[in-house]
Scaffold this active site. Structure first.
Site, mmCIF file in Angstrom:
data_model
loop_
_atom_site.group_PDB
_atom_site.id
_atom_site.type_symbol
_atom_site.label_atom_id
_atom_site.label_comp_id
_atom_site.label_asym_id
_atom_site.label_seq_id
_atom_site.Cartn_x
_atom_site.Cartn_y
_atom_site.Cartn_z
ATOM 1 N N PRO A 9 0.767 -1.247 0.000
ATOM 2 C CA PRO A 9 0.000 0.000 0.000
ATOM 3 C C PRO A 9 0.796 1.293 0.000
ATOM 4 O O PRO A 9 0.231 2.343 -0.318
ATOM 5 C CB PRO A 9 -0.817 -0.117 1.293
ATOM 6 C CG PRO A 9 0.037 -0.932 2.204
ATOM 7 C CD PRO A 9 0.705 -1.936 1.307
ATOM 8 N N LYS A 18 1.849 3.846 -15.119
ATOM 9 C CA LYS A 18 0.768 3.749 -14.137
ATOM 10 C C LYS A 18 0.370 5.127 -13.611
ATOM 11 O O LYS A 18 -0.829 5.433 -13.440
ATOM 12 C CB LYS A 18 1.195 2.848 -12.974
ATOM 13 C CG LYS A 18 0.188 2.778 -11.816
ATOM 14 C CD LYS A 18 -1.151 2.206 -12.261
ATOM 15 C CE LYS A 18 -2.203 2.254 -11.157
ATOM 16 N NZ LYS A 18 -1.906 1.353 -10.043
ATOM 17 N N THR A 42 2.142 0.614 -6.489
ATOM 18 C CA THR A 42 2.307 1.891 -7.181
ATOM 19 C C THR A 42 3.250 2.747 -6.355
ATOM 20 O O THR A 42 2.919 3.158 -5.238
ATOM 21 C CB THR A 42 0.959 2.603 -7.372
ATOM 22 O OG1 THR A 42 0.094 1.786 -8.161
ATOM 23 C CG2 THR A 42 1.152 3.932 -8.084
#
Length: 293
Positions: free
Chosen positions: A67, A169, A94
Site C-alpha cells: 500500500p 501507471k 504503485t
C-alpha cells in the site's frame, strides 16, 4: 520444473492474483501482516509464512503488492537480504519511478533481478485475471516472468527500463482521477437539481461522455452491484498516487494545472478526515461542502 513463488501483500489485488498462480500449479508462499488475509490465502492454496524474509528464503520469484512506498522499501530490503542470488522481485505496487530504480540498483548488488509491474483493472480485474500490467526492467527478466504475469493479467506491456512501468501507471492514474472527479461532480450536480445518478448515467451512455471508468467503477456502485465502502482508505490510497504524479511532473519540469489542482483537493479531503472514504463517493463530499474551492 516450476519456480517456487512468493507473494507479499494479500489484499484486494494480491489475494486473487496469488490464487491464480496457486491454481496454475505453482507452489506459492504468501505473507500479509493481517491474519485474516493469511487465512484467506491458505484457503486458496498458498503456504502462509511468518514474514517477508521467510518468503524470500525459499522462493525464487517474489511478487509484492503493497500500500505505500515505506512498506515497499522495507519489504524489498527484507527480500534482498533473504533471496538467493539469481532470484527476482516483481513489485506490483504503485510507487515513484525513482524509488523503483533505487530498489533495482540495491537488488542488483546481490545479483537479484527487479521489475516494477504496477497494475490497472481494480479488484474485479484481479479476480478475473484481466488486469493490465505495466512492466519496467530488463527484457530477459521480463521474458522469464511473463508466463506468470499472463496468469494474472490480460494485457502485459514491457515499456522499457526500471521505472517505465510506474511512469505509465502514474499517467493512467492522472487520467483516472481527472475523469472520475468530473463524473462525480456531474453526479452531485444532477442530484442537486433532481436527476438521480442511475438516470444520469443512462443518458451519458448515449452521449460522448461514456468511459471505461464509468463502466467498470461508477455503474456498479450506483446500480447496487458493488457497495460503497468507507473502511478501505480509498481516498488515502488514490491521494498517494496523485501526489506521486505531481512529484514526477515536478522532477521533469512539467506543470500539470489539472493534476495539481486535483491533488490539492484530495489532500484537503484527507486532511479533514475523509481518508477512508470510498473513492466513488466523492460526490458526497461535494454535496457536504467539504471543499473551499
Amino acid at each position: 520444473m516450476n519456480p517456487v513463488l512468493g507473494f507479499i501483500g494479500l489484499g484486494t489485488m494480491g489475494l486473487p492474483m496469488s490464487g491464480h498462480l496457486a491454481r496454475a500449479g505453482y507452489r506459492v508462499l504468501g505473507f500479509d501482516p493481517a491474519p485474516a488475509a493469511r487465512s484467506a490465502a491458505t484457503a486458496q492454496g498458498l503456504i502462509a509464512c511468518a514474514d517477508a524474509a521467510a518468503v524470500g528464503r525459499e522462493a525464487q520469484i517474489v511478487f509484492t503488492c503493497l500500500p505505500s512506498q515505506q512498506v515497499v522499501r522495507a519489504t524489498v530490503d527484507a527480500l534482498i537480504a533473504s533471496l538467493a542470488p539469481g532470484g527476482a522481485i516483481v513489485d506490483c505496487s504503485t510507487i515513484s519511478p525513482l524509488l523503483a530504480a533505487e530498489l533495482a540498483a540495491d537488488a542488483g548488488k546481490r545479483d537479484i533481478g527487479f521489475l516494477d509491474a504496477p497494475l490497472s483493472g481494480a479488484g474485479s480485474g484481479a479476480q478475473a485475471a484481466t488486469l493490465s500490467i505495466m512492466v519496467g526492467g530488463e527484457a530477459a527478466l521480463f521474458e522469464r516472468v511473463r508466463p506468470l504475469l499472463e496468469r494474472m493479467g490480460r494485457n502485459i506491456f514491457h515499456l522499457g527500463a526500471v521505472g517505465a512501468g510506474q511512469t505509465a501507471k502514474l499517467c493512467q492514474n492522472l487520467i483516472l482521477v481527472s475523469t472520475l472527479s468530473g463524473v462525480m461532480e456531474s453526479v452531485a450536480l444532477g442530484r442537486a437539481v433532481g436527476v438521480e445518478p442511475q438516470r444520469l448515467l443512462e443518458v451519458m451512455d448515449t452521449c460522448l461522455a461514456p468511459t471505461r471508468v464509468m463502466d467498470v467503477l461508477v455503474k456498479p456502485k450506483f446500480d447496487g452491484r458493488v457497495p460503497f465502502d468507507h473502511t478501505s482508505d480509498g481516498l488515502t490510497m488514490i491521494g498517494k498516487d496523485i501526489t506521486l504524479v505531481r512529484e514526477l511532473a515536478e522532477r521533469v519540469g512539467l506543470k500539470l494545472p489539472i493534476g495539481s489542482h486535483i491533488q490539492s483537493l484530495y489532500r484537503q479531503a484527507i486532511d479533514t478526515g475523509y481518508g477512508r472514504h470510498d473513492l466513488l463517493a466523492w460526490y458526497e463530499l461535494i454535496e457536504q461542502g467539504v471543499f473551499d474551492t
